[in-house]
Write an enzyme that holds these catalytic residues in place. Structure first.
Site, short mmCIF file in Angstrom:
data_model
loop_
_atom_site.label_atom_id
_atom_site.label_comp_id
_atom_site.label_asym_id
_atom_site.label_seq_id
_atom_site.Cartn_x
_atom_site.Cartn_y
_atom_site.Cartn_z
N SER A 137 -4.72 -8.32 9.01
CA SER A 137 -4.12 -9.04 10.12
C SER A 137 -2.99 -9.96 9.64
O SER A 137 -2.03 -9.49 9.04
CB SER A 137 -5.21 -9.82 10.87
OG SER A 137 -4.73 -10.33 12.07
N HIS A 160 -2.56 -4.31 12.51
CA HIS A 160 -2.85 -4.09 13.93
C HIS A 160 -2.05 -5.07 14.78
O HIS A 160 -1.59 -6.11 14.27
CB HIS A 160 -4.35 -4.24 14.20
CG HIS A 160 -4.89 -5.62 13.94
ND1 HIS A 160 -4.68 -6.68 14.80
CD2 HIS A 160 -5.63 -6.11 12.91
CE1 HIS A 160 -5.26 -7.76 14.31
NE2 HIS A 160 -5.85 -7.44 13.16
#
Length: 247
Positions: A137, A160
């Site tokens: 992340s 993501h």
């Protein structure tokens, strides 16, 4: 003769007392240093390896990156209000010649993570990052923020889109806000790595790798092959590279 003997004996006793006092002071100082090291480990994740006068400083970003909201007490966190002053201190210290950033993070607060990444990227000292477990992340821009980035062969990185949690107002302005935040992260990663924006967006929008989610998992060399990370290697390779940059 006896007087001389007692004078010598008294002098020896006084000298012995001074040695004892000196040893006691030394013991107190060593105990204080040990307590300071323990406090440093608990608060910052640092060990005695990273002293203010060391030419190579270690910054560890472990667990979840904590921002403005306090995480639960059973969650392993790195607090951004601790890391930023450390980085400023290293930048101002002429004894510091290079900085090694160790990453094993699941991500966390986007604003806090991006703030740390921008801070690392703006340092004048040579910097090397090493992903040893995971750089997920917001850990991705933290890994690319250094001058040179490394990843362990078995380490993973998850790319993501920004996730929403909590109370979200379903209006067009919300979508625009998250879209702009995502663009900030993407622009930073593209600016600090060799991956292009189209490839990065494609990796973020994959739907067949993460359960009930979008994104891509990259393991070790895969992150290097797409240009996200510079090299595969461990602590020795990272330190050797940092030494060569300092030289």
């Amino acid at each position: 003769m006896w007087n001389n003997f007692y004078e010598i004996d008294d002098k020896k006793l006084k000298d012995d007392d001074k040695i004892i006092d000196k040893n006691e002071d030394k013991g107190k100082n060593e105990t204080k240093e040990e307590n300071d090291d323990i406090a440093s480990i608990k608060e910052f994740g640092n060990t005695s390896v990273s002293k203010p006068d060391e030419r190579i400083q270690i910054v560890s970003i472990i667990g979840q990156i904590e921002g403005h909201m306090i995480s639960p007490p059973n969650t392993k966190t790195t607090k951004y209000e601790h890391v930023i002053p450390q980085l400023i201190s290293m930048e101002q210290n002429p004894e510091v010649k290079g900085i090694l950033i160790i990453l094993n993070t699941v991500g966390g607060d986007v604003e806090a993570g991006l703030a740390i990444a921008e801070m690392v990227n703006s340092l004048s000292k040579p910097t090397v990052s090493l992903v040893i477990g995971g750089g997920h992340s917001i850990g991705v821009p933290l890994a690319t923020s250094a001058n040179v980035s490394f990843i362990s062969p078995s380490a993973t990185m998850i790319i993501h889109p920004i996730r929403m949690n909590g109370l979200v107002i379903g209006v067009p302005q919300t979508f625009k806000y998250f879209n702009k935040m995502q663009d900030r992260i993407n622009d930073f990663i593209v600016r600090t790595s060799k991956v292009n924006k189209e490839k990065l967006k494609k990796l973020m929008m994959e739907t067949d790798e993460l359960l009930n989610d979008m994104g891509t998992i990259l393991i070790g060399k895969e992150a290097v092959d797409i240009g996200l990370i510079d090299e595969v290697g461990g602590i020795k390779a990272a330190l050797d590279k940092l030494e060569s940059m300092i030289e």
